[in-house]
Design a protein around this motif. Sequence first.
Motif, short mmCIF file in Angstrom:
data_model
loop_
_atom_site.label_atom_id
_atom_site.label_comp_id
_atom_site.label_asym_id
_atom_site.label_seq_id
_atom_site.Cartn_x
_atom_site.Cartn_y
_atom_site.Cartn_z
N PRO A 103 11.47 7.98 -27.24
CA PRO A 103 11.33 7.77 -25.79
C PRO A 103 9.88 7.94 -25.35
O PRO A 103 9.11 8.64 -25.99
CB PRO A 103 12.22 8.87 -25.21
N PHE A 104 9.53 7.29 -24.25
CA PHE A 104 8.21 7.49 -23.66
C PHE A 104 8.32 7.48 -22.14
O PHE A 104 9.36 7.08 -21.58
CB PHE A 104 7.21 6.44 -24.16
N LEU A 105 7.28 7.97 -21.49
CA LEU A 105 7.21 7.94 -20.03
C LEU A 105 6.37 6.75 -19.60
O LEU A 105 5.30 6.51 -20.16
CB LEU A 105 6.58 9.23 -19.48
N ALA A 106 6.85 6.01 -18.63
CA ALA A 106 6.10 4.88 -18.09
C ALA A 106 5.72 5.18 -16.64
O ALA A 106 6.56 5.62 -15.85
CB ALA A 106 6.94 3.60 -18.15
N VAL B 251 11.60 7.25 -17.45
CA VAL B 251 11.88 7.64 -18.83
C VAL B 251 12.46 6.43 -19.54
O VAL B 251 13.46 5.86 -19.10
CB VAL B 251 12.88 8.81 -18.91
N VAL B 252 11.81 6.00 -20.61
CA VAL B 252 12.22 4.81 -21.34
C VAL B 252 12.77 5.24 -22.70
O VAL B 252 12.02 5.66 -23.58
CB VAL B 252 11.03 3.83 -21.53
N LYS B 253 14.09 5.13 -22.86
CA LYS B 253 14.75 5.57 -24.09
C LYS B 253 14.93 4.43 -25.09
O LYS B 253 15.03 4.65 -26.29
CB LYS B 253 16.11 6.19 -23.76
N SER B 254 15.01 3.20 -24.58
CA SER B 254 15.12 2.02 -25.44
C SER B 254 14.75 0.82 -24.59
O SER B 254 14.44 0.95 -23.40
CB SER B 254 16.54 1.88 -26.00
N PHE B 255 14.82 -0.38 -25.17
CA PHE B 255 14.47 -1.58 -24.42
C PHE B 255 15.33 -1.75 -23.17
O PHE B 255 14.86 -2.27 -22.16
CB PHE B 255 14.62 -2.82 -25.30
N MET C 222 -1.93 11.99 -11.61
CA MET C 222 -2.00 12.86 -12.79
C MET C 222 -1.20 14.14 -12.59
O MET C 222 -0.58 14.65 -13.53
CB MET C 222 -3.46 13.19 -13.11
N GLU C 223 -1.21 14.66 -11.38
CA GLU C 223 -0.43 15.88 -11.11
C GLU C 223 1.06 15.65 -11.38
O GLU C 223 1.74 16.48 -12.00
CB GLU C 223 -0.63 16.31 -9.65
N LYS C 224 1.56 14.52 -10.93
CA LYS C 224 2.98 14.21 -11.14
C LYS C 224 3.28 13.89 -12.61
O LYS C 224 4.34 14.23 -13.14
CB LYS C 224 3.39 13.03 -10.25
N LEU C 225 2.34 13.21 -13.28
CA LEU C 225 2.53 12.91 -14.70
C LEU C 225 2.59 14.19 -15.53
O LEU C 225 3.42 14.32 -16.43
CB LEU C 225 1.40 12.02 -15.20
N LYS C 226 1.71 15.12 -15.23
CA LYS C 226 1.71 16.41 -15.95
C LYS C 226 3.05 17.13 -15.76
O LYS C 226 3.59 17.70 -16.71
CB LYS C 226 0.56 17.29 -15.47
N LEU C 227 3.56 17.08 -14.53
CA LEU C 227 4.85 17.72 -14.25
C LEU C 227 5.98 17.01 -15.01
O LEU C 227 6.89 17.65 -15.54
CB LEU C 227 5.11 17.70 -12.74
N ALA C 228 5.92 15.67 -15.08
CA ALA C 228 6.94 14.90 -15.80
C ALA C 228 6.93 15.24 -17.29
O ALA C 228 7.98 15.38 -17.91
CB ALA C 228 6.71 13.41 -15.60
N VAL C 229 5.74 15.38 -17.86
CA VAL C 229 5.62 15.76 -19.27
C VAL C 229 6.21 17.15 -19.49
O VAL C 229 6.94 17.38 -20.47
CB VAL C 229 4.14 15.71 -19.72
N LYS C 230 5.90 18.05 -18.58
CA LYS C 230 6.42 19.43 -18.68
C LYS C 230 7.94 19.45 -18.61
O LYS C 230 8.61 20.17 -19.37
CB LYS C 230 5.82 20.28 -17.56
N THR D 187 10.12 16.91 -19.21
CA THR D 187 10.83 16.11 -20.22
C THR D 187 10.44 16.44 -21.65
O THR D 187 11.20 16.17 -22.58
CB THR D 187 10.56 14.60 -20.00
N GLY D 188 9.25 17.01 -21.82
CA GLY D 188 8.76 17.27 -23.18
C GLY D 188 8.24 16.01 -23.87
O GLY D 188 7.87 16.04 -25.04
#
Length: 340
Positions: free
Chosen positions: A135-138, A150-154, A257-265, A267-268
């Motif tokens: 998975p990745f974050l878009a 959150v992108v888990k597959s196509f 960037m603030e929101k992206l950092k929170l999303a990473v935190k 979701t892992g």
Amino acid sequence: MLKAPIYILAIESSCDDTAAAVLSNNKVLSNIVARQAIHEQYGGVVPELASRAHQQNIVPVIDVALKNANINKNQLSAIAFTQGPGLMGSLLVGSSFAKSMAMALNIPLIAVNHMHAHILAHFIDEDGFDKPKFPFLALTISGGHTQIVVVKSFFDMGIIGETTDDAVGEAFDKSAKILGFPYPGGPLIDKYAQLGNPKAFKFTKPKVPNLDFSFSGLKTQILYFIRNNVILNENFIEENRNDICASIQNIIIEILMEKLKLAVKQTGITQIAIGGGVSANSGIRNTLKESEKKLGWKTFIPKFEYTTDNAAMIGIVGYHKFLENQFNNASVVAKARIEF
């Protein structure tokens, strides 16, 4: 025995660009975009004028796409088109043409969500560009959308954060309009920002809960900041243009960037991919690249021509839907608003 390639003709007409592309599997053979300059004099896209221009452009654009790809229409495997979201009149031109052509050639028709396409543009086979792993974050950022997905597959993706009002592209373009720049002004802010001091002027970040965004308050801040300073000095914009643009761009990047950092935190997930027209912004691209070193993220930035609206991104979704036999019949309709 080698399998014959899958040739997808893709059509994109969601806003003011008429675009067509031909893909052979996941490789782009041609990617043609006809821009509509007429909107510049109005300071924004005029829907009725956009749909008329699409009607004029769609046949020659598709013709050039096929010729540049060196493909005969009878070799096509399927036709993919933008179903939505977008301007209804513009979408109808592309969808109607796609349906008619698919019916005439007796080949499958594939409806594509425009926002899915911005995300999956990363899977176009291009030398020098890595593809994210699931998975990745878009982060999809454009004139009409600001989303963290959150992108888990196509075909398995979900929004975990989005704007509650205006999109980030709207914030750039409206700020540019306040500064007296011609439409579209977002790229001009980026251009002048590279020459200015991003800390010259201070703007306040909006307090929005969770992973959502808001840009309407920031636009109001910028409006009053410019208005008040111009009252004191009529040459304020001209004398401080680069610093103003750098400061506006800086606060917008900080918010993203603030929101992206929170999303990473939360979701892992540390793989980050950006898409949408605003992902062409050099400040955002550079900041994301720096985050690879500073934050340990793996970032994916699409080839420049796949950031703004284009048909190649519609084609890559069409290709993966073709592999899964996800076809549509002629009853499929264009939608100005469409479920993600």
